[in-house]
Scaffold this motif. Structure first.
Motif, short mmCIF file in Angstrom:
data_model
loop_
_atom_site.label_atom_id
_atom_site.label_comp_id
_atom_site.label_asym_id
_atom_site.label_seq_id
_atom_site.Cartn_x
_atom_site.Cartn_y
_atom_site.Cartn_z
N ALA A 111 0.83 -1.21 0.00
CA ALA A 111 0.00 0.00 0.00
C ALA A 111 0.86 1.25 0.00
O ALA A 111 1.84 1.34 0.75
N LEU A 112 0.52 2.22 -0.84
CA LEU A 112 1.26 3.47 -0.91
C LEU A 112 0.56 4.53 -0.06
O LEU A 112 -0.63 4.78 -0.24
N PRO A 113 1.28 5.16 0.86
CA PRO A 113 0.66 6.18 1.70
C PRO A 113 0.30 7.40 0.88
O PRO A 113 1.02 7.79 -0.05
N ARG A 114 -0.81 8.05 1.21
CA ARG A 114 -1.23 9.24 0.49
C ARG A 114 -1.04 10.52 1.29
O ARG A 114 -0.79 11.58 0.73
N TYR A 115 -1.16 10.45 2.62
CA TYR A 115 -1.19 11.66 3.41
C TYR A 115 -0.16 11.70 4.55
O TYR A 115 -0.21 12.55 5.39
N ARG A 116 0.78 10.76 4.57
CA ARG A 116 1.80 10.75 5.61
C ARG A 116 3.16 11.08 5.01
O ARG A 116 3.36 10.99 3.80
N LYS A 117 4.10 11.43 5.87
CA LYS A 117 5.43 11.77 5.40
C LYS A 117 6.07 10.63 4.63
O LYS A 117 6.90 10.85 3.73
N ALA A 118 5.69 9.40 4.98
CA ALA A 118 6.26 8.23 4.32
C ALA A 118 5.98 8.21 2.82
O ALA A 118 6.64 7.48 2.07
N ARG A 119 5.03 9.01 2.36
CA ARG A 119 4.76 9.06 0.92
C ARG A 119 5.98 9.56 0.15
O ARG A 119 6.08 9.35 -1.07
#
Length: 216
Positions: A111-119
């Motif tokens: 899963a690709l993060p959309r709203y966290r710094k990890a994006r």
């Protein structure tokens, strides 16, 4: 110096390596340049300073779009900034140079993060979620005499990038490499990378690579 709001990628060694290749090879001079996943706009600003005829920057993050717009103005670089997913905002256009420093760090899940710094760095289990999409889509925006320059870690497989560009009908080559110590994110995932066989036991460095390609 670049403004970098929270959640926007900090320009680091990979950005510098790609900038060096772009400038030393005069890839941007006189060309229409597209910066995919622009982050703070470091590559876009560098392309403008290197004599680009025009610079277009794209990012999915609104914070990155704002940061790039501000940084380009602060540095006197004319950059057209668009929010959107990879090549979608520039459909139908062609560029003499496409540069990309996408997220490429292998992550715990697909899963690709959309709203966290990890994006800024998460790119699926093998780190290739964005790389493969860029390789497949870049021929549609590349001028007949254009070049694409992509930087990433060899942890997510340099040969796979070369092969993906070849499948897309391009002629790729390895233009630069640099060995650097793991940064904080890679150090925090060293055990995960070891368990997947992506690094050797105890390895705490990575090789950054710049892969270039043009129409065959």
């Amino acid at each position: 110096m670049l403004l970098r709001p929270p959640g926007v990628y900090r320009a680091e060694g990979d950005t510098q390596l790609l900038t060096d290749v772009m400038c030393q090879g005069d890839f941007a001079d006189g060309r229409h340049v597209l910066d995919i996943g622009t982050g703070s706009g470091a590559l876009a600003v560098a392309a403008a300073r290197a004599g680009a005829a025009s610079v277009t920057a794209v990012d999915l993050s609104m914070r990155s779009v704002i940061a790039t717009w501000l940084n380009s103005r602060l540095h006197g670089a004319h950059v057209s900034v668009h929010r959107g997913d990879l090549f979608t905002p520039v459909t139908g256009r062609r560029f003499g140079l496409v540069v990309a420093n996408p997220p490429y760090v292998p992550a715990p899940t697909a899963a690709l993060p959309r709203y966290r710094k990890a994006r800024c760095w998460d790119a699926g289990r093998d780190g290739r979620a964005l790389l493969d999409r860029i390789c497949a889509g870049v021929p549609d925006v590349l001028a007949s005499d254009g070049h694409v320059l992509i930087v990433h870690s060899s942890v997510c497989d340099t040969d796979a990038t070369v092969e993906a560009l070849q499948r897309a009908g391009l002629s790729p080559e390895l233009l630069a490499r640099a060995t650097v110590p793991f940064g904080p994110v890679m150090r925090s995932r060293a055990a995960l990378l070891e368990s997947r066989g992506l690094i050797r036991p105890g390895q705490r460095f990575e090789e950054l690579v710049v892969v270039g390609a043009r129409h065959a």
